[in-house]
Design a protein around this motif. Structure first.
Motif, PDB file in Angstrom:
ATOM      1  N   UNK A 186      38.902  46.890  43.327  1.00 18.59           N
ATOM      2  CA  UNK A 186      39.395  48.209  43.751  1.00 18.59           C
ATOM      3  C   UNK A 186      40.783  48.532  43.212  1.00 18.59           C
ATOM      4  N   UNK A 187      41.663  47.533  43.113  1.00 16.90           N
ATOM      5  CA  UNK A 187      43.049  47.782  42.707  1.00 16.90           C
ATOM      6  C   UNK A 187      43.383  47.265  41.313  1.00 16.90           C
ATOM      7  N   UNK A 188      42.539  46.404  40.776  1.00 17.58           N
ATOM      8  CA  UNK A 188      42.829  45.827  39.467  1.00 17.58           C
ATOM      9  C   UNK A 188      43.475  44.460  39.597  1.00 17.58           C
ATOM     10  N   UNK A 189      43.326  43.674  38.528  1.00 15.95           N
ATOM     11  CA  UNK A 189      43.870  42.319  38.512  1.00 15.95           C
ATOM     12  C   UNK A 189      45.399  42.324  38.623  1.00 15.95           C
ATOM     13  N   UNK A 190      46.068  43.082  37.771  1.00 16.34           N
ATOM     14  CA  UNK A 190      47.526  43.037  37.690  1.00 16.34           C
ATOM     15  C   UNK A 190      48.185  43.535  38.972  1.00 16.34           C
ATOM     16  N   UNK A 226      30.516  43.857  38.481  1.00 15.20           N
ATOM     17  CA  UNK A 226      31.890  44.329  38.679  1.00 15.20           C
ATOM     18  C   UNK A 226      32.893  43.230  38.370  1.00 15.20           C
ATOM     19  N   UNK A 227      32.557  41.997  38.703  1.00 16.89           N
ATOM     20  CA  UNK A 227      33.452  40.873  38.432  1.00 16.89           C
ATOM     21  C   UNK A 227      33.535  40.586  36.932  1.00 16.89           C
ATOM     22  N   UNK A 228      32.398  40.645  36.247  1.00 14.07           N
ATOM     23  CA  UNK A 228      32.387  40.416  34.804  1.00 14.07           C
ATOM     24  C   UNK A 228      33.238  41.464  34.103  1.00 14.07           C
ATOM     25  N   UNK A 229      33.076  42.714  34.494  1.00 12.23           N
ATOM     26  CA  UNK A 229      33.880  43.777  33.895  1.00 12.23           C
ATOM     27  C   UNK A 229      35.365  43.569  34.161  1.00 12.23           C
ATOM     28  N   UNK A 250      38.165  43.051  31.235  1.00 14.37           N
ATOM     29  CA  UNK A 250      39.258  44.012  31.112  1.00 14.37           C
ATOM     30  C   UNK A 250      40.613  43.332  31.301  1.00 14.37           C
ATOM     31  N   UNK A 251      40.729  42.485  32.340  1.00  7.08           N
ATOM     32  CA  UNK A 251      42.004  41.802  32.588  1.00  7.08           C
ATOM     33  C   UNK A 251      42.342  40.841  31.458  1.00  7.08           C
ATOM     34  N   UNK A 252      41.310  40.336  30.774  1.00  7.22           N
ATOM     35  CA  UNK A 252      41.538  39.421  29.671  1.00  7.22           C
ATOM     36  C   UNK A 252      42.250  40.044  28.486  1.00  7.22           C
ATOM     37  N   UNK A 253      42.318  41.358  28.457  1.00  6.14           N
ATOM     38  CA  UNK A 253      43.032  42.027  27.366  1.00  6.14           C
ATOM     39  C   UNK A 253      44.529  41.744  27.421  1.00  6.14           C
ATOM     40  N   UNK A 254      45.028  41.432  28.620  1.00 10.34           N
ATOM     41  CA  UNK A 254      46.458  41.159  28.778  1.00 10.34           C
ATOM     42  C   UNK A 254      46.746  39.780  29.357  1.00 10.34           C
TER      43      UNK A 254
END
Length: 210
Positions: free
Chosen positions: A38-42, A117-120, A124-128
């Protein structure tokens, strides 16, 4: 209280503490997944996860070390949620390559349906985040290795003529991807079982000889 009764009480107390520890870990993992999605990894902190789970910050660190440890645990749980043992049983009992492809497609459908949702999030978080990029890459390598093992066990000339192993694995990974699954289910309103059936048929057409 007699001695046997005391020993039984201690044994059940131990089991009760173990159960409570499992419940605490599961609660933390569920809270982390909700916040990550819901809020994002970072934007999600360990303190946020602790508050959502109703535990202390040290409890989160003791259970999972850090956010990356939490994601790793969630990724491991995704394999179980998709019923990896079921796929392995089906691969072992199904001698026909077409049925084996259908078993693999069924696993991918369950994985994306229950943990897409977890895979996505990890991708996505792996980009940073290099650690998450490594986790995503490792999962892809493991999936490719499974496909290679299955395809290599087939009799000679089972793969379509002119199709080498590397290309066969690439075709599989392209067809049975989270992006294709999301397009068909979210944008085209396909039910998951329809996606699974189409995958099985498409894989057989693309990979197997006539």
């Amino acid at each position: 209280m007699t001695k046997p009764e005391q020993e039984g009480r201690r044994r059940y107390d131990s089991l009760r503490r173990l159960t409570q520890a499992h419940q605490t870990r599961a609660g933390i993992a569920d809270a982390a997944r909700r916040l990550f999605v819901s809020h994002g990894w970072a934007a999600t902190t360990v303190r946020d996860i602790a508050r959502e789970a109703g535990v202390s910050v040290p409890t989160v660190y003791a259970a999972y070390r850090n956010k990356t440890g939490l994601v790793q645990a969630l990724a491991d749980a995704a394999d179980l949620a998709a019923d990896l043992p079921r796929m392995l049983d089906e691969l072992e009992t199904a001698q026909d390559p077409k049925r084996q492809l259908a078993a693999m497609a069924g696993y991918d459908r369950r994985l994306f349906e229950r943990a897409g949702d977890l895979i996505a999030l990890i991708r996505e978080a792996g980009r940073t985040e290099p650690e998450l990029a490594d986790l995503y890459a490792q999962a892809r390598r493991q999936a490719d290795q499974t496909r290679i093992q299955v395809f290599s066990a087939w009799p000679p000339n089972t793969l379509r003529r002119g199709l080498d192993m590397s290309t066969a694995v690439d075709i599989y990974a392209t067809l049975c991807s989270i992006d294709v699954y999301n397009t068909l289910t979210a944008e085209r309103a396909w039910p998951p079982d329809q996606v699974e059936q189409w995958w099985g048929e498409a894989l057989a057409r693309e990979l197997l000889g006539r």
